[in-house]
Design an enzyme around this catalytic site. Structure first.
Site, mmCIF file in Angstrom:
data_model
loop_
_atom_site.group_PDB
_atom_site.id
_atom_site.type_symbol
_atom_site.label_atom_id
_atom_site.label_comp_id
_atom_site.label_asym_id
_atom_site.label_seq_id
_atom_site.Cartn_x
_atom_site.Cartn_y
_atom_site.Cartn_z
ATOM 1 N N HIS A 145 8.576 -6.407 10.370
ATOM 2 C CA HIS A 145 8.380 -7.453 9.373
ATOM 3 C C HIS A 145 9.680 -8.227 9.195
ATOM 4 C CE1 HIS A 145 9.874 -4.158 6.628
ATOM 5 N NE2 HIS A 145 10.624 -5.160 6.227
HETATM 6 P P1 TYD Z 1 7.333 -0.602 4.493
HETATM 7 O O1 TYD Z 1 8.010 -1.855 4.045
HETATM 8 O O2 TYD Z 1 6.036 -0.718 5.244
HETATM 9 O O3 TYD Z 1 8.334 0.269 5.318
HETATM 10 P P2 TYD Z 1 9.019 -0.060 6.735
HETATM 11 O O4 TYD Z 1 9.093 -1.545 6.845
HETATM 12 O O5 TYD Z 1 10.356 0.580 6.640
HETATM 13 O O6 TYD Z 1 8.193 0.553 7.800
HETATM 14 O O7 TYD Z 1 7.115 0.283 3.204
HETATM 15 C C1 TYD Z 1 6.279 1.415 3.181
HETATM 16 C C2 TYD Z 1 5.543 1.469 1.853
HETATM 17 O O8 TYD Z 1 6.459 1.633 0.774
HETATM 18 C C3 TYD Z 1 4.733 0.204 1.583
HETATM 19 O O9 TYD Z 1 3.508 0.597 0.997
HETATM 20 C C4 TYD Z 1 5.575 -0.523 0.556
HETATM 21 C C5 TYD Z 1 6.297 0.579 -0.171
HETATM 22 N N1 TYD Z 1 7.627 0.195 -0.678
HETATM 23 C C6 TYD Z 1 7.845 0.095 -2.037
HETATM 24 O O10 TYD Z 1 6.939 0.298 -2.860
HETATM 25 N N2 TYD Z 1 9.084 -0.240 -2.476
HETATM 26 C C7 TYD Z 1 10.105 -0.473 -1.623
HETATM 27 O O11 TYD Z 1 11.239 -0.775 -2.069
HETATM 28 C C8 TYD Z 1 9.873 -0.386 -0.201
HETATM 29 C C9 TYD Z 1 10.956 -0.656 0.788
HETATM 30 C C10 TYD Z 1 8.619 -0.032 0.224
#
Ligand code: TYD
Length: 134
Positions: free
Chosen positions: A49
């Protein structure tokens, strides 16, 4: 250069290591959120992303992982394996994370609170966003 690293000044002494992270000093933004990834399963890749506005600094405080950064034209890869080096990820940069060591603890400092509306999770949408921006 997509890959911007910050070398944090070592403040350790004979007792051991110490690194200080200060908003608007060693970290070039106001820190509104801190999170960390650990226990990442073998073979798992994360990220995929970009953020419209958010900036981040990522530090492998333990272990290692590899970041791939893309801006739609260029692609760069960097291995984070040093707890005194931060990777600055500016806004509008696509990131993918790979090759987490089993012991990896990846600390992330973010310039904004969590906001799903700031995410671009589709690479085609990211390319369109970058085209409109430039
Ligand atoms: P995600 O952004 O998909 O993780 P990555 O990009 O590292 O693979 O985040 C995983 C889950 O956690 C998603 O449901 C969003 C949640 N999340 C939060 O609630 N707060 C946060 O600060 C972050 C980074 C993620």
């Amino acid at each position: 250069m997509l890959t911007k690293t910050i070398k944090f000044p070592p403040l350790g002494d004979q007792r051991g290591h110490l690194v200080a992270l200060e908003a608007n000093k060693t970290v070039p933004f106001e820190i509104k959120r801190v999170y960390y990834l650990f226990g990442t399963k073998p073979g798992v890749s994360r990220g995929f992303h970009a953020h419209k506005d958010l900036k981040q600094v990522a530090i492998a405080v333990r272990g290692s992982c590899r970041f791939v950064l893309k801006d739609g034209k260029n692609e760069e890869s960097i291995i984070l394996s040093d707890s005194t080096t931060g990777l600055l990820i500016e806004s509008a940069v696509w990131r993918e994370m790979y090759d987490f060591s089993e012991d990896c603890v990846l600390l992330v400092l973010a310039s904004e609170h969590y906001d799903e509306a700031d995410y671009i999770r589709n690479y085609q949408e990211f390319l369109e966003f970058m085209n409109e921006k430039n």
